[in-house]
Write a protein that holds these residues in place. Structure first.
Motif, PDB file in Angstrom:
ATOM      1  N   ALA A  71     -59.306 -42.332 -34.104  1.00  0.00           N
ATOM      2  CA  ALA A  71     -59.041 -42.768 -35.373  1.00  0.00           C
ATOM      3  C   ALA A  71     -57.534 -43.385 -35.822  1.00  0.00           C
ATOM      4  CB  ALA A  71     -59.842 -42.177 -36.729  1.00  0.00           C
ATOM      5  N   ALA A  72     -56.638 -42.292 -35.484  1.00  0.00           N
ATOM      6  CA  ALA A  72     -55.410 -42.353 -35.739  1.00  0.00           C
ATOM      7  C   ALA A  72     -54.681 -43.383 -34.561  1.00  0.00           C
ATOM      8  CB  ALA A  72     -54.689 -41.130 -35.399  1.00  0.00           C
ATOM      9  N   VAL A  73     -55.150 -43.530 -33.435  1.00  0.00           N
ATOM     10  CA  VAL A  73     -54.714 -44.588 -32.371  1.00  0.00           C
ATOM     11  C   VAL A  73     -54.944 -45.727 -32.926  1.00  0.00           C
ATOM     12  CG1 VAL A  73     -54.905 -45.160 -30.023  1.00  0.00           C
ATOM     13  CG2 VAL A  73     -54.601 -43.026 -30.627  1.00  0.00           C
ATOM     14  N   ALA A  74     -56.094 -45.950 -33.256  1.00  0.00           N
ATOM     15  CA  ALA A  74     -56.882 -47.307 -33.658  1.00  0.00           C
ATOM     16  C   ALA A  74     -56.205 -47.823 -35.039  1.00  0.00           C
ATOM     17  CB  ALA A  74     -58.118 -47.230 -34.054  1.00  0.00           C
ATOM     18  N   GLU A  75     -55.778 -46.747 -35.913  1.00  0.00           N
ATOM     19  CA  GLU A  75     -54.913 -47.301 -37.188  1.00  0.00           C
ATOM     20  C   GLU A  75     -53.571 -47.755 -36.720  1.00  0.00           C
ATOM     21  OE1 GLU A  75     -55.015 -44.330 -40.192  1.00  0.00           O
ATOM     22  OE2 GLU A  75     -53.261 -45.445 -41.226  1.00  0.00           O
ATOM     23  N   LEU A  76     -52.940 -46.991 -35.617  1.00  0.00           N
ATOM     24  CA  LEU A  76     -51.654 -47.325 -35.436  1.00  0.00           C
ATOM     25  C   LEU A  76     -51.453 -48.590 -34.642  1.00  0.00           C
ATOM     26  CD1 LEU A  76     -50.521 -43.728 -34.554  1.00  0.00           C
ATOM     27  CD2 LEU A  76     -49.765 -44.789 -36.571  1.00  0.00           C
ATOM     28  N   GLN A  77     -52.574 -48.923 -33.785  1.00  0.00           N
ATOM     29  CA  GLN A  77     -52.608 -50.057 -33.131  1.00  0.00           C
ATOM     30  C   GLN A  77     -52.935 -51.372 -33.874  1.00  0.00           C
ATOM     31  OE1 GLN A  77     -55.518 -48.994 -30.106  1.00  0.00           O
ATOM     32  NE2 GLN A  77     -53.888 -48.163 -28.525  1.00  0.00           N
ATOM     33  N   GLY A  78     -53.600 -50.804 -34.995  1.00  0.00           N
ATOM     34  CA  GLY A  78     -53.747 -51.770 -35.963  1.00  0.00           C
ATOM     35  C   GLY A  78     -52.699 -52.460 -36.679  1.00  0.00           C
ATOM     36  N   LEU A  79     -51.443 -51.523 -36.576  1.00  0.00           N
ATOM     37  CA  LEU A  79     -50.422 -52.154 -37.250  1.00  0.00           C
ATOM     38  C   LEU A  79     -49.380 -52.681 -36.174  1.00  0.00           C
ATOM     39  CD1 LEU A  79     -49.285 -48.722 -38.999  1.00  0.00           C
ATOM     40  CD2 LEU A  79     -50.110 -50.524 -40.030  1.00  0.00           C
ATOM     41  N   GLY A  80     -50.116 -53.041 -35.160  1.00  0.00           N
ATOM     42  CA  GLY A  80     -49.442 -53.824 -34.178  1.00  0.00           C
ATOM     43  C   GLY A  80     -48.530 -52.810 -33.231  1.00  0.00           C
ATOM     44  N   ALA A  81     -48.594 -51.554 -33.252  1.00  0.00           N
ATOM     45  CA  ALA A  81     -47.693 -50.919 -32.261  1.00  0.00           C
ATOM     46  C   ALA A  81     -48.450 -50.421 -30.975  1.00  0.00           C
ATOM     47  CB  ALA A  81     -47.891 -49.409 -33.084  1.00  0.00           C
TER      48      ALA A  81
END
Ligand code: NAP
Ligand code: COA
Length: 257
Positions: free
Chosen positions: A44-54
């Motif tokens: 979930a954390a990785v998906a959230e960070l990727q969602g920020l464009g990272a």
């Protein structure tokens, strides 16, 4: 703050304050790697960070397991290159009087917070950019304020502060700065849900904070990003309270809450 292409590793970075720090660095352009015990939280954390464009990756690992931690650091460095920023914030806490703690309960918190911080830092050193890397450990005001019902966390975080100061001395000559942040009560976190678990306790604790409010995760992220930046190039070995002045008044607001 500009962290474009910097590699940031956050131990315990899948929820709460540490994920807030990861989010801050991600929004500033960094590549993130986060670890914690639970695969679903990591995903979930990785998906959230990727969602920020990272760019972001994550691994399930327990900071008490040195070899497991080392593997995640090696995999991060292999994928992204040398680590520029290391955040060590995995921790466990709960309210219990000393006489309500088994030896294993005390040891469990010390192992996660203190041994875990040592493990993360010890294993990371080989993969840090030298010179230039910065380390921020997540401590707590309980590290210098004796706090009833939290002898385990007080002892563990006091150790984290000494690990911070000692490695600031040992690693400074290699161009690696080591500091810590001691957050005060931060809104919307597992830690405060455990330590101040109902509205009455929150109101009572809030009155003891000079700024009369809990802090925000973003405010801890801002402090971490400043500490790791060139703006703080001569700051080494400090434990920085980011607590609205709460710790100036002692710990009783917390233990009576
Ligand atoms: P949190 O959301 O529970 O964060 C703890 C993180 O550490 C989670 O990602 C957790 O994920 C991970 N973790 C726990 N045990 C681990 C282990 N053995 N190995 C690897 N990862 C582990 O709590 P938080 O309240 O935001 O606290 C974050 C940090 O801030 C802690 O260092 C805490 O002491 C410090 N702090 C918090 C406050 C506050 O107001 N909340 C105040 C002062 C200091 P898993 O469950 O997946 O392992
Ligand atoms: N009061 C007294 N003892 C407690 C306790 C409590 N509230 N919670 C756990 N313990 C004891 C257990 O009974 C056990 O001791 P025992 O073997 O003598 O019975 C020991 O602590 C270890 O518990 P266990 O559940 O096996 O540990 P764990 O490694 O699975 O989990 C904790 C670690 C206990 C710290 C757990 O609360 C956790 O995972 N916390 C992470 C999240 C967190 O605390 N966030 C806030 C960060 S500040």
């Amino acid at each position: 703050m500009d962290y474009r292409d910097k590699v940031v590793f956050v131990a315990g970075g899948t929820s709460g304050i540490n994920l807030g720090i990861a989010r801050g660095f991600a929004a500033a352009g960094a590549r993130l790697s986060v670890i914690s015990r639970k695969q679903d939280k990591v995903d979930a954390a990785v998906a959230e960070l990727q969602g920020l464009g990272a760019q972001a990756m994550g691994f399930a690992a327990d900071v008490r397991d040195y070899e497991a931690v080392e593997k995640t650091l090696a995999a991060t460095a292999e994928a992204y290159g040398e680590i520029d920023v290391l955040i060590s914030g995995a921790a466990g806490n709960f309210l219990a009087p000393a006489l309500g703690l088994s030896a294993n309960a005390f040891k469990t918190v010390v192992d996660i917070d203190l041994l875990g911080t040592f493990n993360v830092m010890r294993a990371a050193y080989a993969f840090l950019r030298k010179p230039g890397a910065t380390v921020v450990n997540i401590s707590a005001p309980q590290s210098w304020l004796p706090t009833p019902m939290q002898i385990h966390a007080c002892a563990a975080k006091a150790g984290v502060d000494m690990v911070t100061r000692t490695l600031a001395m040992e690693w400074g000559p290699a161009g690696v700065r080591v500091n810590a942040i001691a957050p005060g009560p931060i809104e919307g976190t597992e830690g405060m849900d455990r330590l101040s678990p109902n509205p009455e306790a929150v109101a009572k604790l809030t009155k003891t904070i000079p700024l009369q409010r809990y802090g925000q995760k973003e405010e801890i992220a801002e402090a971490a990003m400043w500490l790791c930046s060139d703006k703080a190039a001569y700051v080494n070995g400090v434990v920085l309270p980011v607590d609205g002045g709460w710790s100036l008044g002692g710990s009783l607001g917390m233990s009576q809450a």
